[in-house]
Design a protein around this motif. Structure first.
Motif, PDB file in Angstrom:
ATOM      1  N   THR A  50      -2.010 -13.459   6.527  1.00 43.99           N
ATOM      2  CA  THR A  50      -1.779 -14.647   5.519  1.00 43.99           C
ATOM      3  C   THR A  50      -2.642 -15.426   5.457  1.00 43.99           C
ATOM      4  O   THR A  50      -3.571 -15.143   5.774  1.00 43.99           O
ATOM      5  N   LYS A  95      -2.979 -14.310  -6.120  1.00 41.89           N
ATOM      6  CA  LYS A  95      -2.294 -15.083  -5.531  1.00 41.89           C
ATOM      7  C   LYS A  95      -3.359 -15.129  -4.652  1.00 41.89           C
ATOM      8  O   LYS A  95      -3.483 -16.400  -3.763  1.00 41.89           O
ATOM      9  N   GLY A  96      -3.788 -13.879  -3.678  1.00 37.63           N
ATOM     10  CA  GLY A  96      -4.649 -14.142  -2.451  1.00 37.63           C
ATOM     11  C   GLY A  96      -6.104 -14.884  -2.071  1.00 37.63           C
ATOM     12  O   GLY A  96      -6.591 -15.415  -1.973  1.00 37.63           O
ATOM     13  N   ILE A 143      -4.666  -9.858   1.619  1.00 32.84           N
ATOM     14  CA  ILE A 143      -3.101 -11.185   1.475  1.00 32.84           C
ATOM     15  C   ILE A 143      -2.574 -10.850   0.388  1.00 32.84           C
ATOM     16  O   ILE A 143      -1.227 -10.800   0.440  1.00 32.84           O
ATOM     17  N   ASN A 144      -2.393  -9.993  -0.826  1.00 34.81           N
ATOM     18  CA  ASN A 144      -1.720  -9.938  -1.679  1.00 34.81           C
ATOM     19  C   ASN A 144      -0.980  -8.020  -1.027  1.00 34.81           C
ATOM     20  O   ASN A 144      -0.331  -8.593  -1.765  1.00 34.81           O
ATOM     21  N   ALA A 145      -1.711  -7.440  -0.437  1.00 34.15           N
ATOM     22  CA  ALA A 145      -0.963  -6.478   0.037  1.00 34.15           C
ATOM     23  C   ALA A 145       0.003  -6.915   1.091  1.00 34.15           C
ATOM     24  O   ALA A 145       0.825  -5.631   1.571  1.00 34.15           O
ATOM     25  N   GLY A 146      -0.333  -8.290   2.189  1.00 35.99           N
ATOM     26  CA  GLY A 146       1.025  -8.549   2.754  1.00 35.99           C
ATOM     27  C   GLY A 146       0.680  -8.707   3.955  1.00 35.99           C
ATOM     28  O   GLY A 146       1.288  -8.310   5.380  1.00 35.99           O
ATOM     29  N   ARG A 147      -0.441  -7.836   4.156  1.00 36.79           N
ATOM     30  CA  ARG A 147      -0.792  -7.619   5.602  1.00 36.79           C
ATOM     31  C   ARG A 147      -1.782  -8.755   6.020  1.00 36.79           C
ATOM     32  O   ARG A 147      -2.290  -8.996   7.370  1.00 36.79           O
TER      33      ARG A 147
END
Length: 270
Positions: free
Chosen positions: A170, A208-209, A164-168
């Protein structure tokens, strides 16, 4: 691998079960579920009927760290885990014979989008089918123990939080995949309780993640039947000095997880 005569093991298990109900728990997830603690500080047992199921050989062995086996893509603790503490505390509260099915793998993901090469995933697609491995091991344990599964203890989420932190991935995809996983377990094993150990934090990494994963776990416990949060203090481990490294819990933390989880699960029996 722990070694005892199969004949002696059978006698031990049967004699213990004769005077007490058996409690069979599947432990699944990733590295903190495997255990990255210190076996020398793990709870020791000499008298209580506490066992681990070993798929290779289809037998039981006395429960002691390092819990788990290198079998079916699943892993052994390196070297201490929460499960001797959990089993000892649960037995003290219930007098049940406790059998642990260790089925976790370090670095494994819940959603396939978070899977790393060779680490495995609990999703329906991916390179390493951990759900199938856990199911195979659990069904074999149920047959040998001749008792139903009492519950699934889940310690996982760090890999998905990193994704999630890496944007891979949601947060919504993670939450949906975990909910579907619970449904898949229940379809295969019956309507068993699902017990969550809330994911902690990765030191010096974005929260965040991890916060997204933690919220999703709480939401599932609040909205889905028989899904329970049995440990929610992992977020305080860095302040307590309970981290082994940046992401893994030390043995003090693992022992505490075991006791608190056992208390909350045992309370549901009453």
């Amino acid at each position: 691998m722990k070694k005892l005569s199969l004949v002696i093991l059978s006698v031990l298990v049967l004699s213990a079960a004769a005077s007490a109900q058996k409690a069979l728990f599947l432990v699944a997830g990733q590295s903190n579920g495997v255990g990255q603690g210190d076996a020398s500080l793990s709870v020791k047992n000499t008298t209580a009927p506490l066992y681990e199921y070993v798929f290779t050989g289809n037998t039981f062995c006395l429960l002691a760290d390092p819990v788990g086996q290198e079998e079916l893509h699943l892993q052994q603790a390196h070297t201490g885990s929460a499960w001797p503490s959990f089993a000892a505390a649960y037995h003290k509260l219930t007098k049940d014979t406790v059998i642990i099915i260790a089925a976790a793998r370090g670095g494994s993901s819940c959603n396939y989008k978070a899977e790393l090469p060779s680490m495995g995933t609990w999703d329906t697609v991916g390179t390493l089918p951990l759900f199938d491995s856990a199911l195979l091991k659990t069904k074999a344990a149920i047959r040998l123990a001749k008792c139903p599964l009492n519950g699934i203890i889940w310690s996982q989420g760090e890999r998905d939080a990193n994704a999630i932190n890496a944007g891979r991935l949601t947060p919504e995809e993670y939450a949906q995949t975990l909910q579907l996983l619970i449904g898949r377990f229940r379809k295969a094993l019956g309507a068993v309780p699902f017990y969550i150990i809330q994911t902690g934090y990765y030191r010096n990494h974005p929260k965040k993640g991890f916060d997204a994963v933690r919220r999703a776990q709480v939401q599932l416990c609040n909205t889905k039947q028989q899904v329970y949060m049995v440990y929610d203090q992992t977020g305080t481990f860095e302040q307590k000095g309970w981290m082994k490294d940046d992401i893994h819990y030390n043995q003090t933390a693992l022992n505490h997880i075991g006791v608190i989880a056992a208390q909350k699960i045992a309370a549901q029996k009453k």
